[in-house]
Design a protein around this motif. Structure first.
Motif, mmCIF file in Angstrom:
data_model
loop_
_atom_site.group_PDB
_atom_site.id
_atom_site.type_symbol
_atom_site.label_atom_id
_atom_site.label_comp_id
_atom_site.label_asym_id
_atom_site.label_seq_id
_atom_site.Cartn_x
_atom_site.Cartn_y
_atom_site.Cartn_z
ATOM 1 N N ALA A 159 -12.867 81.403 -30.263
ATOM 2 C CA ALA A 159 -13.857 80.469 -29.702
ATOM 3 C C ALA A 159 -14.418 79.582 -30.799
ATOM 4 O O ALA A 159 -15.607 79.287 -30.841
ATOM 5 C CB ALA A 159 -14.960 81.239 -28.985
ATOM 6 N N GLY A 160 -13.544 79.172 -31.723
ATOM 7 C CA GLY A 160 -13.919 78.170 -32.715
ATOM 8 C C GLY A 160 -13.928 76.801 -32.044
ATOM 9 O O GLY A 160 -13.743 76.692 -30.826
ATOM 10 N N PRO A 161 -14.123 75.716 -32.806
ATOM 11 C CA PRO A 161 -14.202 74.393 -32.189
ATOM 12 C C PRO A 161 -12.943 74.030 -31.401
ATOM 13 O O PRO A 161 -13.042 73.459 -30.306
ATOM 14 C CB PRO A 161 -14.390 73.455 -33.394
ATOM 15 C CG PRO A 161 -14.023 74.258 -34.605
ATOM 16 C CD PRO A 161 -14.309 75.680 -34.262
ATOM 17 N N VAL A 162 -11.785 74.405 -31.912
ATOM 18 C CA VAL A 162 -10.543 74.031 -31.222
ATOM 19 C C VAL A 162 -10.361 74.878 -29.956
ATOM 20 O O VAL A 162 -9.966 74.355 -28.907
ATOM 21 C CB VAL A 162 -9.337 74.140 -32.185
ATOM 22 C CG1 VAL A 162 -8.045 73.794 -31.467
ATOM 23 C CG2 VAL A 162 -9.545 73.216 -33.393
ATOM 24 N N GLY A 163 -10.695 76.157 -30.031
ATOM 25 C CA GLY A 163 -10.604 77.008 -28.838
ATOM 26 C C GLY A 163 -11.528 76.516 -27.729
ATOM 27 O O GLY A 163 -11.153 76.485 -26.555
ATOM 28 N N LEU A 164 -12.742 76.085 -28.101
ATOM 29 C CA LEU A 164 -13.691 75.590 -27.082
ATOM 30 C C LEU A 164 -13.158 74.314 -26.438
ATOM 31 O O LEU A 164 -13.226 74.135 -25.217
ATOM 32 C CB LEU A 164 -15.061 75.331 -27.722
ATOM 33 C CG LEU A 164 -15.816 76.573 -28.213
ATOM 34 C CD1 LEU A 164 -17.101 76.160 -28.928
ATOM 35 C CD2 LEU A 164 -16.141 77.518 -27.052
ATOM 36 N N LEU A 214 -16.269 87.331 -33.064
ATOM 37 C CA LEU A 214 -17.635 87.082 -33.522
ATOM 38 C C LEU A 214 -18.616 87.172 -32.342
ATOM 39 O O LEU A 214 -18.226 86.949 -31.202
ATOM 40 C CB LEU A 214 -17.743 85.681 -34.144
ATOM 41 C CG LEU A 214 -17.061 85.484 -35.492
ATOM 42 C CD1 LEU A 214 -17.222 84.045 -35.957
ATOM 43 C CD2 LEU A 214 -17.624 86.440 -36.529
ATOM 44 N N PRO A 215 -19.898 87.429 -32.630
ATOM 45 C CA PRO A 215 -20.870 87.481 -31.535
ATOM 46 C C PRO A 215 -21.324 86.096 -31.083
ATOM 47 O O PRO A 215 -22.129 85.972 -30.169
ATOM 48 C CB PRO A 215 -22.041 88.270 -32.140
ATOM 49 C CG PRO A 215 -21.933 88.062 -33.598
ATOM 50 C CD PRO A 215 -20.488 87.823 -33.925
ATOM 51 N N GLN A 216 -20.844 85.042 -31.748
ATOM 52 C CA GLN A 216 -21.245 83.671 -31.403
ATOM 53 C C GLN A 216 -19.999 82.792 -31.357
ATOM 54 O O GLN A 216 -19.070 83.008 -32.150
ATOM 55 C CB GLN A 216 -22.088 83.095 -32.534
ATOM 56 C CG GLN A 216 -23.573 83.239 -32.378
ATOM 57 C CD GLN A 216 -24.282 82.588 -33.546
ATOM 58 O OE1 GLN A 216 -24.053 82.972 -34.697
ATOM 59 N NE2 GLN A 216 -25.108 81.616 -33.266
ATOM 60 N N ALA A 217 -20.003 81.770 -30.499
ATOM 61 C CA ALA A 217 -18.898 80.809 -30.498
ATOM 62 C C ALA A 217 -19.095 79.839 -31.666
ATOM 63 O O ALA A 217 -20.204 79.698 -32.180
ATOM 64 C CB ALA A 217 -18.892 80.047 -29.178
ATOM 65 N N GLY A 218 -18.020 79.178 -32.090
ATOM 66 C CA GLY A 218 -18.146 78.138 -33.125
ATOM 67 C C GLY A 218 -17.235 78.318 -34.324
ATOM 68 O O GLY A 218 -17.095 77.396 -35.124
ATOM 69 N N GLY A 219 -16.609 79.484 -34.466
ATOM 70 C CA GLY A 219 -15.649 79.692 -35.559
ATOM 71 C C GLY A 219 -16.229 79.332 -36.913
ATOM 72 O O GLY A 219 -17.386 79.669 -37.221
ATOM 73 N N GLN A 220 -15.440 78.626 -37.735
ATOM 74 C CA GLN A 220 -15.880 78.279 -39.097
ATOM 75 C C GLN A 220 -17.168 77.461 -39.084
ATOM 76 O O GLN A 220 -17.996 77.573 -39.979
ATOM 77 C CB GLN A 220 -14.790 77.471 -39.809
ATOM 78 C CG GLN A 220 -13.527 78.253 -40.061
ATOM 79 C CD GLN A 220 -12.425 77.401 -40.659
ATOM 80 O OE1 GLN A 220 -12.650 76.580 -41.543
ATOM 81 N NE2 GLN A 220 -11.203 77.603 -40.175
#
Ligand SMILES: Cc1cc2nc3c(=O)[nH]c(=O)nc-3n(C[C@H](O)[C@H](O)[C@H](O)COP(=O)(O)OP(=O)(O)OC[C@H]3O[C@@H](n4cnc5c(N)ncnc54)[C@H](O)[C@@H]3O)c2cc1C
Length: 358
Positions: free
Chosen positions: A11-16, A35-41
């Motif tokens: 759920a990083g930027p590209v996954g979203l 991770l417990p939050q979306a956003g990856g790097q």
């Protein structure tokens, strides 16, 4: 077992953005991240740093970009309530196994029993699953009062509210955690005492964070403990104290209620590298017309893939996600017409986006 059209791993930027593109094309997607939050790097490595090269967005931080991507994908990430987590976003799960099915789809296994049966799988795993660096002292791994992440905003009360919290680390992650905990707007969520434990009296952090933490130390809102943790006193699965070896070679015991370890993240490609698709230097080799890997129906987008001319940039990942979604839509619904529709003018896309716009 969740049945769906597509599964996005990461759920990083590209996954979203992948979920958004799939949604526009009428494909339902589930998305999983360890991770417990979306956003990856963007969230794990540079939440407050500026990004200048997103087309049409002159400046935004990693956190702001993540929030905008979540908002954009919202029509395809339904939640039970406006502030609730989307039902198709599964955070805190590590994807481990992929089983190709006779019908061309896949069953994907993640930890904590999560299983998804999907027609197409999109690996948007970046450099791998982000795993927090930890402190390797006997007994810590199993202790219930050792944390690596800030608790979710809607989780009340904070586990360390009104107690003694020791935060370990001297980089951006540790300092930004110390600031947000010390300045929590709800006073009942703040610890009774915060100690920042670092091996020396110098931080390796952003200047602004450094200055803010120095101010909190000067005003007595944070205690600074300088030294190296050498041993943990663990009783019944609970860390009671850390033994700290100081620069003066003296060891002293620091009693605590909770320990938050913020030593940064390290990405681990892990089991994905054993799934049988062609790899080049640990990146998934893809066809640039479809961003499909050597296994049909298994796509790779963003930092995880490689092809001639590949650049690890957000913009490139967004392009890859768009073409991969178009290819998957044609493969999943071979009999449906595959016209290129514009979000500006297409009533079908407006309907999918939930808009009344004409
Ligand atoms: C300091 C820094 C600054 C940057 N600045 C810019 C910039 O200004 N402009 C720009 O274009 N790019 C920039 N980048 C690069 C950009 O951040 C990456 O290209 C982008 O994050 C890649 O997105 P992604 O979704 O492919 O992967 P990531 O952001 O790495 O996300 C991948 C996600 O997948 C999850 N994951 C992986 N494996 C698993 C698994 N097995 N199970 C569950 N979850 C898994 C990970 O936990 C992670 O959350 C920067 C990078 C860094 C480090």
């Amino acid at each position: 077992m969740i049945q769906t059209d597509a599964l996005v791993i990461g759920a990083g930027p590209v996954g979203l953005f992948q979920v958004f593109q799939l949604g526009l094309l009428g494909l339902k997607a589930e998305i999983i991240d360890v991770l417990p939050q979306a956003g990856g790097q963007c969230i794990a490595l540079y939440p407050d740093k500026p990004i200048y090269d997103i087309p049409g967005v002159p400046l935004c931080t990693g956190r702001e970009l993540t929030q905008q991507l979540l908002t954009q994908a919202m029509p395809f990430m339904p939640a039970d309530a406006p502030s609730a987590k989307p039902r198709n976003l599964h955070l805190g799960h590590m994807v481990s196994e992929l089983q190709p099915q006779a019908d061309g789809g896949f069953v994907i296994h993640a930890d904590k029993g999560l299983q998804v049966n999907a027609r197409a799988v999109f690996i948007a795993a970046g450099a791998g699953a982000f795993v927090p660096r930890t402190l390797n002292l006997p007994g810590l791994a199993q202790a219930s009062n050792v944390h690596h992440f800030l608790h979710e905003a809607d989780e009340a009360p904070a586990p360390w509210a009104a107690q003694h919290l020791v935060i370990h680390g001297g980089g951006d992650e540790a300092l930004s955690a110390a600031i947000s905990i010390a300045q929590h707007p709800d006073l009942t969520q703040r610890p009774a005492r915060i100690s920042l434990l670092h091996r020396r009296d110098q931080f390796q952090a952003d200047e602004a964070l450094d200055a803010q933490v120095r101010e909190l130390i000067a005003t007595g809102q944070i205690d600074l403990i300088v030294g190296m943790p050498s041993e943990a006193t663990v009783e019944q699965g609970h860390v009671k104290a850390l033994q700290i070896l100081g620069a003066d070679s003296q060891t002293r015991s620091v009693p605590l209620d909770h320990l938050l370890i913020r030593l940064g993240m390290s990405p681990k490609l892990g089991p994905l590298s054993n799934w049988g698709m062609a790899l080049e230097r640990k990146q998934v080799a893809v066809n640039t017309a479809s961003f499909e890997s050597s296994i049909p129906g298994l796509y790779a987008v963003g930092d995880i893939n490689t092809y001639p001319g590949k650049k690890r940039l957000l913009l490139c990942g967004f392009h890859e996600a768009t073409l991969a979604a178009h290819h998957a839509a044609a493969a999943v619904h071979p009999d449906a017409p595959q016209h290129l529709l514009y979000t500006t003018t297409s009533p079908l896309l407006h309907e999918r986006l939930g808009m009344a716009r004409k």
